[in-house]
Design a protein around this motif. Sequence first.
Motif, PDB file in Angstrom:
ATOM      1  N   ASP A   6       0.839  -1.187   0.000  1.00 52.11           N
ATOM      2  CA  ASP A   6       0.000   0.000   0.000  1.00 52.11           C
ATOM      3  C   ASP A   6       0.876   1.239   0.000  1.00 52.11           C
ATOM      4  O   ASP A   6       0.757   2.093  -0.841  1.00 52.11           O
ATOM      5  N   LYS A   7       1.764   1.343   0.980  1.00 52.78           N
ATOM      6  CA  LYS A   7       2.715   2.455   1.047  1.00 52.78           C
ATOM      7  C   LYS A   7       3.735   2.129   2.121  1.00 52.78           C
ATOM      8  O   LYS A   7       3.398   2.050   3.283  1.00 52.78           O
ATOM      9  N   LEU A   8       4.962   1.929   1.713  1.00 57.36           N
ATOM     10  CA  LEU A   8       6.029   1.677   2.666  1.00 57.36           C
ATOM     11  C   LEU A   8       6.935   2.885   2.717  1.00 57.36           C
ATOM     12  O   LEU A   8       7.247   3.493   1.698  1.00 57.36           O
ATOM     13  N   ASP A   9       7.354   3.243   3.922  1.00 59.81           N
ATOM     14  CA  ASP A   9       8.283   4.350   4.099  1.00 59.81           C
ATOM     15  C   ASP A   9       9.730   3.881   4.040  1.00 59.81           C
ATOM     16  O   ASP A   9      10.642   4.666   4.254  1.00 59.81           O
ATOM     17  N   THR A  10       9.936   2.613   3.772  1.00 58.89           N
ATOM     18  CA  THR A  10      11.276   2.048   3.712  1.00 58.89           C
ATOM     19  C   THR A  10      11.406   1.232   2.437  1.00 58.89           C
ATOM     20  O   THR A  10      10.450   1.091   1.683  1.00 58.89           O
ATOM     21  N   GLN A  11      12.583   0.697   2.201  1.00 56.56           N
ATOM     22  CA  GLN A  11      12.765  -0.161   1.035  1.00 56.56           C
ATOM     23  C   GLN A  11      11.886  -1.400   1.176  1.00 56.56           C
ATOM     24  O   GLN A  11      11.709  -1.916   2.270  1.00 56.56           O
ATOM     25  N   SER A  12      11.363  -1.855   0.055  1.00 59.21           N
ATOM     26  CA  SER A  12      10.530  -3.051   0.096  1.00 59.21           C
ATOM     27  C   SER A  12      10.934  -4.003  -1.019  1.00 59.21           C
ATOM     28  O   SER A  12      11.606  -3.623  -1.979  1.00 59.21           O
ATOM     29  N   ILE A  13      10.504  -5.222  -0.874  1.00 54.95           N
ATOM     30  CA  ILE A  13      10.732  -6.234  -1.895  1.00 54.95           C
ATOM     31  C   ILE A  13       9.584  -6.113  -2.884  1.00 54.95           C
ATOM     32  O   ILE A  13       8.424  -6.307  -2.529  1.00 54.95           O
ATOM     33  N   THR A  14       9.915  -5.742  -4.107  1.00 53.50           N
ATOM     34  CA  THR A  14       8.885  -5.467  -5.100  1.00 53.50           C
ATOM     35  C   THR A  14       8.560  -6.673  -5.976  1.00 53.50           C
ATOM     36  O   THR A  14       7.480  -6.722  -6.565  1.00 53.50           O
ATOM     37  N   SER A  15       9.484  -7.628  -6.076  1.00 51.13           N
ATOM     38  CA  SER A  15       9.212  -8.870  -6.803  1.00 51.13           C
ATOM     39  C   SER A  15      10.341  -9.849  -6.507  1.00 51.13           C
ATOM     40  O   SER A  15      11.380  -9.481  -5.970  1.00 51.13           O
ATOM     41  N   TYR A  16      10.109 -11.101  -6.866  1.00 48.91           N
ATOM     42  CA  TYR A  16      11.136 -12.116  -6.680  1.00 48.91           C
ATOM     43  C   TYR A  16      10.874 -13.273  -7.636  1.00 48.91           C
ATOM     44  O   TYR A  16       9.779 -13.429  -8.170  1.00 48.91           O
ATOM     45  N   GLY A  17      11.907 -14.043  -7.858  1.00 50.02           N
ATOM     46  CA  GLY A  17      11.822 -15.233  -8.691  1.00 50.02           C
ATOM     47  C   GLY A  17      12.976 -16.152  -8.352  1.00 50.02           C
ATOM     48  O   GLY A  17      13.759 -15.877  -7.447  1.00 50.02           O
ATOM     49  N   GLU A  18      13.109 -17.212  -9.100  1.00 49.14           N
ATOM     50  CA  GLU A  18      14.172 -18.170  -8.820  1.00 49.14           C
ATOM     51  C   GLU A  18      15.535 -17.518  -9.054  1.00 49.14           C
ATOM     52  O   GLU A  18      15.831 -17.042 -10.151  1.00 49.14           O
ATOM     53  N   GLY A  19      16.322 -17.411  -7.999  1.00 50.71           N
ATOM     54  CA  GLY A  19      17.671 -16.870  -8.098  1.00 50.71           C
ATOM     55  C   GLY A  19      17.784 -15.360  -8.013  1.00 50.71           C
ATOM     56  O   GLY A  19      18.874 -14.826  -8.220  1.00 50.71           O
ATOM     57  N   TRP A  20      16.703 -14.648  -7.694  1.00 50.40           N
ATOM     58  CA  TRP A  20      16.779 -13.189  -7.593  1.00 50.40           C
ATOM     59  C   TRP A  20      15.650 -12.632  -6.725  1.00 50.40           C
ATOM     60  O   TRP A  20      14.629 -13.259  -6.532  1.00 50.40           O
TER      61      TRP A  20
END
Length: 126
Positions: A6-20
């Motif tokens: 919704d709204k993070l004031d810090t760094q967030s994980i925006t996506s992920y997949g195998e190996g990243w």
Amino acid sequence: MKLHADKLDTQSITSYGEGWIAVNGQRQTGSLILASGGQLLAWDCQRLEDLTPAHFEQLANVMPEAPELVVFGSGSRLRFVRPALLQGLIERRIGVETMDTAAACRTYNILAGEGRRVVAALLIEA
């Protein structure tokens, strides 16, 4: 998988997949530490078997204030480390939750979004 907070004031994980994992849209291909205080660091380990107590000691000192909780992502499947590796965190009364890395990414975003002092230690296997 893409994640949208919704709204993070810090760094967030925006996506992920195998190996990243992508942090704020920037793809990371090595194991990493992400703290709700904004810290993003490389974590020098590629396999669960390589982890030492020093790897977990590092997590207690990532932020100016000790984290309430460490979310440990153990890779593509749920695996637990030897309790002796976590002893330093336990002695400092820092909680540790272990889950696979995908679940750890989602959990970190939720806790950071709630304003919790949380550190994600995410193992990305080579």
